[in-house]
Scaffold this motif. Structure first.
Motif, PDB file in Angstrom:
ATOM      1  N   ALA A  73       0.620  54.031  50.894  1.00  0.00           N
ATOM      2  CA  ALA A  73       1.403  54.090  52.128  1.00  0.00           C
ATOM      3  C   ALA A  73       2.844  53.624  51.910  1.00  0.00           C
ATOM      4  O   ALA A  73       3.682  53.746  52.802  1.00  0.00           O
ATOM      5  CB  ALA A  73       0.742  53.228  53.203  1.00  0.00           C
ATOM      6  N   PHE A  74       3.130  53.099  50.719  1.00  0.00           N
ATOM      7  CA  PHE A  74       4.475  52.581  50.450  1.00  0.00           C
ATOM      8  C   PHE A  74       5.434  53.714  50.107  1.00  0.00           C
ATOM      9  O   PHE A  74       5.130  54.576  49.286  1.00  0.00           O
ATOM     10  CB  PHE A  74       4.438  51.571  49.295  1.00  0.00           C
ATOM     11  N   TRP A  75       6.589  53.706  50.759  1.00  0.00           N
ATOM     12  CA  TRP A  75       7.659  54.644  50.441  1.00  0.00           C
ATOM     13  C   TRP A  75       8.920  53.820  50.232  1.00  0.00           C
ATOM     14  O   TRP A  75       9.396  53.157  51.140  1.00  0.00           O
ATOM     15  CB  TRP A  75       7.855  55.661  51.555  1.00  0.00           C
ATOM     16  N   HIS A  76       9.452  53.843  49.039  1.00  0.00           N
ATOM     17  CA  HIS A  76      10.582  52.999  48.682  1.00  0.00           C
ATOM     18  C   HIS A  76      11.885  53.782  48.814  1.00  0.00           C
ATOM     19  O   HIS A  76      11.936  54.978  48.515  1.00  0.00           O
ATOM     20  CB  HIS A  76      10.432  52.490  47.250  1.00  0.00           C
ATOM     21  N   SER A  77      12.944  53.100  49.267  1.00  0.00           N
ATOM     22  CA  SER A  77      14.270  53.704  49.387  1.00  0.00           C
ATOM     23  C   SER A  77      15.263  52.864  48.591  1.00  0.00           C
ATOM     24  O   SER A  77      15.404  51.666  48.837  1.00  0.00           O
ATOM     25  CB  SER A  77      14.704  53.774  50.854  1.00  0.00           C
TER      26      SER A  77
END
Length: 374
Positions: A222-226
């Motif tokens: 579920a992690f989305w890194h920016s």
């Protein structure tokens, strides 16, 4: 950062290790890799000689919040001195898929002689799986191996997924378990697998085995890194780009199973690269000897030819650890590029396929999946 020594078969913690250096890395469909250096002539090294036992013990590396970053079953420890005469012992480790299951074979428990009195293979000890997804097949292969005395590991299994897949392995072939799992992942429609180490509140090690589903073969979170590359305080540094031609192909020839004097062959040529000015390149694949259906072999051929129609861009870089909390292989990320000397400005979406770190660095190494260059 903490480093803990565990019993491999039970996961029970034995001792927390002091260290002078730690490195670790993880990657998609690959075993964790850990290396811990313990200084000699210190209390940290007292009594370790009898504890750091290959295969019997496992080391885990966790962060200050208790998240297990990587774990490895001990391989070949090495004690010695550096050029300055300072003594230390280096303790390497790798995940169970490499450390254990490369040396376990697809065999049921119990089993007897693999051939009958006439010397023919005994089919009672063959392994056949059907009516499930590829990921559940992988799980069943590991579970079968762990039923043998001494084969147990502390594993939390995902639920079975019913499906239409079927596969078999002859006992007399002695197929290594990990090779069988790798074969399943590389099939047309194959799925990813992962052994995820976790620590409970008592520092007991447990492995969570995860696989992709037939409908969504990649393992994601579920992690989305920016992250941003430019500006006064960038999140990433040392951005490196490779342009690889290793998969380029205009002609693909695939061979399948053989029957007496006949052989299954699938071949095709796509002139796209030649018309674009590239020299002719070919791929000849003989790794599908178990394929008996022409349509299946054609599917492999077409997928490989499609993959070979453009050079592939590979990125790797360092990211600030505090901007990549809980990052794992399989996560997705968005990278904003600004005023880079080589890569055009823009926002790029990439999938993380490898993460590495060390105890003395506030940055993590990240590798993302390759993308078509046009």
């Amino acid at each position: 950062m903490r480093v803990i020594l565990h019993e491999t078969r039970s996961g029970e913690p034995l001792r927390e290790l002091s260290f002078s250096a730690v490195t670790w890395s993880t990657a998609v469909c690959a075993a964790d890799d850990v290396s811990v250096t313990v200084p000699g002539f210190t209390r940290a090294a007292e009594g370790l000689r009898g504890l750091i036992v290959p295969k019997k013990m496992t080391v885990t590396v966790s962060d200050e919040d208790g998240r297990c970053l990587a774990a490895g079953i001990i391989g070949i420890p090495e004690a010695g001195e550096d050029d300055d005469g300072s003594p230390s012992v280096t303790v390497p480790g790798s995940g169970p898929e490499q450390a254990i299951f490369e040396r376990r074979h697809v065999l049921p428990y119990p089993y007897g002689s693999l051939v009958d009195q006439q010397g023919y293979p005994d089919p009672r000890y063959d392994t056949r799986l059907s009516g499930i997804e590829y990921g559940t097949m992988m799980k069943r292969l590991y579970q079968q191996a762990m039923r043998h005395p001494g084969g147990e590991l502390p594993v939390v299994w995902e639920s079975d997924r019913g499906g239409t897949r079927q596969r078999g392995w002859y006992a007399v072939d002695g197929k290594p378990v990990q090779e069988a799992v790798r074969d399943l992942s590389e099939l047309l429609g194959g799925v990813e697998w992962d052994w995820v180490p976790t620590l409970d509140e008592s520092d007991r090690l447990r492995w969570a085995f995860r696989t992709g589903a037939d409908a969504s073969p990649e393992i994601t979170s579920a992690f989305w890194h920016s992250w941003s590359q430019g500006g006064k305080s960038p999140d990433i540094r040392r951005l490196r780009e490779k342009v690889s031609s290793e998969f380029l192909a205009s002609t693909a020839v695939f061979t399948g199973g053989k029957d007496e004097d006949r052989v299954l062959v699938s071949q095709r040529t796509d002139p796209t690269l030649i018309n674009a000015g590239f020299p002719l390149m070919e791929v000849w694949d003989t790794s599908h000897s178990s394929v008996s259906e022409q349509a299946t072999l054609n599917g492999w051929r077409d997928a490989r030819l499609a993959e070979g129609q453009t050079p592939i861009l590979y990125w790797s870089f360092d990211v600030r650890a505090d901007r990549a909390v809980a990052i794992r292989k399989g996560d997705w990320c968005t990278i904003d590029i600004e005023d880079h000397w080589w890569i055009p400005d823009g926002t790029y979406t990439r999938r993380v396929i490898g993460v590495s770190g060390s105890a003395d660095d506030d940055w993590l190494g990240v590798t993302v999946a390759g993308e078509a260059s046009w």
